[in-house]
Design an enzyme around this catalytic site. Structure first.
Site, PDB file in Angstrom:
ATOM      1  N   ARG A   1      -1.936  12.743 -12.674  1.00  0.00           N
ATOM      2  CA  ARG A   1      -0.948  13.450 -11.871  1.00  0.00           C
ATOM      3  C   ARG A   1       0.501  13.055 -11.946  1.00  0.00           C
ATOM      4  NH1 ARG A   1       0.161   8.740  -8.846  1.00  0.00           N
ATOM      5  NH2 ARG A   1      -1.332   7.057  -8.908  1.00  0.00           N
TER       6      ARG A   1
ATOM      7  N   GLY B   1      -3.289   2.704  -6.203  1.00  0.00           N
ATOM      8  CA  GLY B   1      -2.544   2.214  -5.041  1.00  0.00           C
ATOM      9  C   GLY B   1      -2.356   0.878  -4.830  1.00  0.00           C
ATOM     10  N   GLY B   2      -2.965  -0.248  -5.964  1.00  0.00           N
ATOM     11  CA  GLY B   2      -3.183  -1.500  -5.778  1.00  0.00           C
ATOM     12  C   GLY B   2      -4.235  -2.003  -4.952  1.00  0.00           C
TER      13      GLY B   2
ATOM     14  N   LYS C   1     -11.824   4.659 -13.686  1.00  0.00           N
ATOM     15  CA  LYS C   1     -11.521   3.579 -14.365  1.00  0.00           C
ATOM     16  C   LYS C   1     -12.266   3.090 -15.509  1.00  0.00           C
ATOM     17  CE  LYS C   1      -7.867   1.189 -12.266  1.00  0.00           C
ATOM     18  NZ  LYS C   1      -7.610   0.646 -10.877  1.00  0.00           N
TER      19      LYS C   1
ATOM     20  N   HIS D   1       3.956  -4.559 -16.753  1.00  0.00           N
ATOM     21  CA  HIS D   1       3.273  -3.331 -16.659  1.00  0.00           C
ATOM     22  C   HIS D   1       4.335  -2.215 -17.311  1.00  0.00           C
ATOM     23  CE1 HIS D   1       1.281  -0.065 -14.184  1.00  0.00           C
ATOM     24  NE2 HIS D   1       2.314   0.668 -14.748  1.00  0.00           N
TER      25      HIS D   1
ATOM     26  N   LYS E   1       3.705  -1.244  -6.915  1.00  0.00           N
ATOM     27  CA  LYS E   1       4.990  -1.201  -7.536  1.00  0.00           C
ATOM     28  C   LYS E   1       6.111  -0.924  -6.516  1.00  0.00           C
ATOM     29  CE  LYS E   1       2.667   1.459 -11.349  1.00  0.00           C
ATOM     30  NZ  LYS E   1       2.311   2.838 -11.403  1.00  0.00           N
TER      31      LYS E   1
ATOM     32  N   ARG F   1      12.086   1.776  -4.463  1.00  0.00           N
ATOM     33  CA  ARG F   1      11.152   2.517  -3.298  1.00  0.00           C
ATOM     34  C   ARG F   1      11.637   1.877  -1.998  1.00  0.00           C
ATOM     35  NH1 ARG F   1       4.828   3.343  -5.231  1.00  0.00           N
ATOM     36  NH2 ARG F   1       4.978   3.304  -7.507  1.00  0.00           N
TER      37      ARG F   1
HETATM   38  P1  ADP Z   1       2.064   5.287  -8.903  1.00  0.00           P
HETATM   39  O1  ADP Z   1       0.886   5.245  -9.430  1.00  0.00           O
HETATM   40  O2  ADP Z   1       2.565   6.869  -8.597  1.00  0.00           O
HETATM   41  O3  ADP Z   1       3.158   4.770  -9.306  1.00  0.00           O
HETATM   42  P2  ADP Z   1       1.069   4.409  -6.523  1.00  0.00           P
HETATM   43  O4  ADP Z   1      -0.114   3.376  -7.186  1.00  0.00           O
HETATM   44  O5  ADP Z   1       1.851   3.566  -5.359  1.00  0.00           O
HETATM   45  O6  ADP Z   1       2.172   5.068  -7.294  1.00  0.00           O
HETATM   46  O7  ADP Z   1       0.230   5.552  -5.766  1.00  0.00           O
HETATM   47  C1  ADP Z   1       0.946   6.424  -5.254  1.00  0.00           C
HETATM   48  C2  ADP Z   1       0.207   6.805  -3.712  1.00  0.00           C
HETATM   49  O8  ADP Z   1      -1.176   7.297  -3.939  1.00  0.00           O
HETATM   50  C3  ADP Z   1       0.204   5.660  -2.915  1.00  0.00           C
HETATM   51  O9  ADP Z   1       0.280   6.141  -1.452  1.00  0.00           O
HETATM   52  C4  ADP Z   1      -1.050   5.040  -2.991  1.00  0.00           C
HETATM   53  O10 ADP Z   1      -1.683   4.586  -1.966  1.00  0.00           O
HETATM   54  C5  ADP Z   1      -2.007   6.417  -3.472  1.00  0.00           C
HETATM   55  N1  ADP Z   1      -3.111   6.411  -4.214  1.00  0.00           N
HETATM   56  C6  ADP Z   1      -3.246   6.328  -5.376  1.00  0.00           C
HETATM   57  N2  ADP Z   1      -4.146   6.300  -6.097  1.00  0.00           N
HETATM   58  C7  ADP Z   1      -4.980   6.510  -5.055  1.00  0.00           C
HETATM   59  C8  ADP Z   1      -6.533   6.556  -5.054  1.00  0.00           C
HETATM   60  N3  ADP Z   1      -7.490   6.557  -6.004  1.00  0.00           N
HETATM   61  N4  ADP Z   1      -7.221   7.371  -3.919  1.00  0.00           N
HETATM   62  C9  ADP Z   1      -6.422   6.807  -2.704  1.00  0.00           C
HETATM   63  N5  ADP Z   1      -4.935   6.720  -3.016  1.00  0.00           N
HETATM   64  C10 ADP Z   1      -4.397   6.666  -3.915  1.00  0.00           C
HETATM   65  P1  ADP Z   2      -4.262   0.805  -9.408  1.00  0.00           P
HETATM   66  O1  ADP Z   2      -5.356   1.851  -9.995  1.00  0.00           O
HETATM   67  O2  ADP Z   2      -4.499   0.317  -8.133  1.00  0.00           O
HETATM   68  O3  ADP Z   2      -3.000   1.418  -9.946  1.00  0.00           O
HETATM   69  P2  ADP Z   2      -4.431  -0.795 -11.932  1.00  0.00           P
HETATM   70  O4  ADP Z   2      -5.551  -0.919 -12.819  1.00  0.00           O
HETATM   71  O5  ADP Z   2      -3.377  -0.066 -12.590  1.00  0.00           O
HETATM   72  O6  ADP Z   2      -4.718  -0.395 -10.452  1.00  0.00           O
HETATM   73  O7  ADP Z   2      -3.874  -2.211 -11.640  1.00  0.00           O
HETATM   74  C1  ADP Z   2      -2.535  -2.401 -10.601  1.00  0.00           C
HETATM   75  C2  ADP Z   2      -1.734  -3.761 -11.215  1.00  0.00           C
HETATM   76  O8  ADP Z   2      -2.547  -4.867 -11.191  1.00  0.00           O
HETATM   77  C3  ADP Z   2      -1.302  -3.251 -12.425  1.00  0.00           C
HETATM   78  O9  ADP Z   2       0.023  -2.615 -12.397  1.00  0.00           O
HETATM   79  C4  ADP Z   2      -0.872  -4.813 -12.928  1.00  0.00           C
HETATM   80  O10 ADP Z   2       0.195  -5.430 -12.359  1.00  0.00           O
HETATM   81  C5  ADP Z   2      -2.214  -5.673 -12.529  1.00  0.00           C
HETATM   82  N1  ADP Z   2      -3.277  -5.687 -13.267  1.00  0.00           N
HETATM   83  C6  ADP Z   2      -4.212  -4.849 -13.599  1.00  0.00           C
HETATM   84  N2  ADP Z   2      -4.900  -5.147 -14.334  1.00  0.00           N
HETATM   85  C7  ADP Z   2      -4.562  -6.359 -14.911  1.00  0.00           C
HETATM   86  C8  ADP Z   2      -5.371  -7.582 -15.438  1.00  0.00           C
HETATM   87  N3  ADP Z   2      -6.403  -7.248 -16.232  1.00  0.00           N
HETATM   88  N4  ADP Z   2      -4.380  -8.678 -15.874  1.00  0.00           N
HETATM   89  C9  ADP Z   2      -3.315  -8.617 -15.029  1.00  0.00           C
HETATM   90  N5  ADP Z   2      -2.656  -8.137 -14.273  1.00  0.00           N
HETATM   91  C10 ADP Z   2      -3.447  -6.575 -14.004  1.00  0.00           C
HETATM   92 MG    MG Z   3      -2.253   1.784 -12.024  1.00  0.00          MG
END
Ligand code: ADP
Ligand code: ADP
Ligand code: MG
Length: 454
Positions: free
Chosen positions: A292, A164-165, A116, A208, A237, A338
């Site tokens: 993916r 996955g947050g 990232k 988002h 999400k 979900r």
């Molecule tokens: P999406 O990004 O598809 O909307 P999620 O962020 O919830 O959904 O991710 C989907 C699934 O993949 C979840 O079970 C999450 O815990 C897992 N996941 C996502 N990114 C990673 C990662 N980098 N490493 C391990 N698990 C991940």
């Molecule tokens: P993941 O890889 O776990 O999905 P993301 O970088 O996509 O992580 O961030 C997950 C969520 O966190 C985003 O969908 C958004 O809601 C929040 N988020 C991420 N970056 C920011 C930011 N710079 N400011 C505010 N909210 C953020």
């Molecule tokens: Mg994300």
């Protein structure tokens, strides 16, 4: 030789992929952990192979066992689904070196854009707006503190390999910074095996918005519009919809073009999602790319009529996309809820166990993607997602109404779920108006808790 696909995943997404492969006339091989012996994907695939113990690291993350299963059953492709090894460039490299098609982008693309912190730099170098933050990975907490001071609080500390947050913290002052950095670094190490962190300015009250793209090996790139995934609990999400209630045609076009520009710049192949956050003024910033299929892909399928998983498979087998950008139109409105095995009314604690009875909703425009059935025992080792309920209707208002009825008629007995919680969201005035940001659920929780304690 017959085309044969190994599905390196479990749960609803494994079932989803098996169906797509079968519709294309391809053979399917499921893999499963000992806890998943009686899971639906095992029953639906043509063949199934146990790849290890209950814990993910012993089975669904066990690269050599999965590859051995693919080779011994004569598979010529692997679909990774989401999570697990879907974005693991080391695994993809192993697949490539065995001359098996990986249904997704190349290992090189994943190692580049999947990181990232690196993805931010790539986006920036192509003129795509990113959130103000560190220039790549931060070397230690002291450098981090300097950057945080410079960009100003609040800031987000994020794991470069996170997903996955998880592995994300919000920091609001110098005092909190050092301990938050330490904590996030440890979480990143344990969850993702990599403690690299980067820093971003925390954007207040954002939406988002993500763009689904798809491309083939012939250099065709198409975007399939946006998904609004602002309904999140702890950066994860919960409800997704498309089109987004906040985008006008101009902003939609601008974000779509930015997504295609970045995908082209990295020579991306297969389905992918570019995630953006949009601030209340309508400025958009790239945050990451998911290389993916995503959990919420069915809402895009609903409004475009395109089967994304079938397209993914066809692309991996060298076929050209059968549509162009001009063929893609938004038809109606789609929403996904979900459905998780968790006690939403009491702190969202996971609720594994035996499902004694199920009644699925149905009717026109109602889709359920799931692996559960009456008598199925949800193992405690994996994700709490047990079903996705997707509705499609001509307008947003009708889609919301359809979702309410579907949730009302969705009965799962034996475990706790968040069905009732989702039902409450569908009746919230701000949601109905489409006026919500990523902080909605946290505020809504306080309301629900106050009401249930009365
Ligand atoms: P999406 O990004 O598809 O909307 P999620 O962020 O919830 O959904 O991710 C989907 C699934 O993949 C979840 O079970 C999450 O815990 C897992 N996941 C996502 N990114 C990673 C990662 N980098 N490493 C391990 N698990 C991940
Ligand atoms: P993941 O890889 O776990 O999905 P993301 O970088 O996509 O992580 O961030 C997950 C969520 O966190 C985003 O969908 C958004 O809601 C929040 N988020 C991420 N970056 C920011 C930011 N710079 N400011 C505010 N909210 C953020
Ligand atoms: Mg994300």
């Amino acid at each position: 030789m017959k085309n044969k696909i190994l599905i390196a995943n479990r749960g609803e997404i494994a079932v989803r992929i098996i169906r797509a492969a079968k519709e294309l006339g391809y053979e399917t091989v499921a893999v499963y952990s000992s806890a998943d012996e009686s899971s639906l994907h095992v029953k639906l695939a043509d063949e199934a192979i146990c790849i290890g113990g209950n814990q993910s690291k012993d089975s669904y993350l066990n690269k050599t066992n999965i590859l051995s299963a693919a080779i011994s059953t004569g598979c010529n492709a692997i679909h990774p689904g989401y999570g697990f090894l879907a974005e693991n460039s080391e695994f993809v490299e192993m697949v490539e070196s065995c001359n098996i098609a990986f249904i997704g982008p190349t290992s090189k693309t994943i190692s580049m854009i999947g990181d990232k912190a690196t993805a931010r730099n790539i986006a920036k170098s192509h003129g795509i707006p990113i959130v103000e933050g560190s220039d790549g990975v931060v070397s230690d907490q002291h450098e981090g503190l300097k950057i945080a001071k410079k960009i100003g609080y609040p800031v987000m500390i994020k794991a470069s390999n996170g997903g996955g947050g998880r592995g994300i913290s919000i920091v609001r002052s110098d005092e909190e910074f050092l301990s938050a950095f330490e904590r996030t670094s440890m979480e990143a190490e344990t969850s993702f095996g990599d403690k690299s962190l980067y820093i971003e300015k925390f954007i207040e009250s954002p939406r988002h918005i993500e763009i689904q793209i798809i491309s083939d090996t012939f250099g065709n790139f198409v975007h399939l519009f946006e998904r609004d995934c602002s309904m999140q609990r702890r950066n994860q999400k919960m409800v997704e919809e498309t089109p987004s209630p906040i985008l006008n045609d101009l902003l939609r076009r601008r974000i779509g073009l930015a997504a295609i520009k970045l995908a082209k710049a990295i020579h991306y192949v297969n389905a992918g999602t570019l995630e953006f956050i949009v601030d209340p003024k309508g400025n958009f910033y790239f945050i990451e790319m998911n290389t993916r299929i995503q959990v919420e892909h069915p809402i895009t399928e609903a409004i475009t009529g395109i089967d994304l998983v079938k397209e993914q498979i066809k692309i991996a087998y060298g076929k050209e996309l059968s549509f162009k950008q001009r063929d893609i139109k938004i038809n109606g409105h789609a929403i996904e809820c979900r459905i998780n095995a968790e006690d939403a009314m009491h702190g969202f604690t996971p609720s594994p166990g035996k499902i004694t009875n199920i009644l699925f909703p149905g009717g026109m425009g109602v889709r359920i993607d799931t692996h559960i059935y009456p008598g199925y025992e949800i193992p405690p080792y994996y994700d709490s997602l047990i079903a996705k309920l997707i509705v499609h209707a001509p307008t947003r208002r009708e889609a919301v109404k359809k979702m309410r009825v579907a949730l009302e008629q969705f009965v799962i007995e034996g475990i706790h779920t968040n069905i009732e919680y989702q039902y409450l969201i569908m009746h919230n005035t701000d949601f109905i108006k489409g006026q919500y940001d990523t902080g909605f659920i946290a505020r809504f929780n306080a309301l629900v808790e106050a009401e249930s304690s009365e």
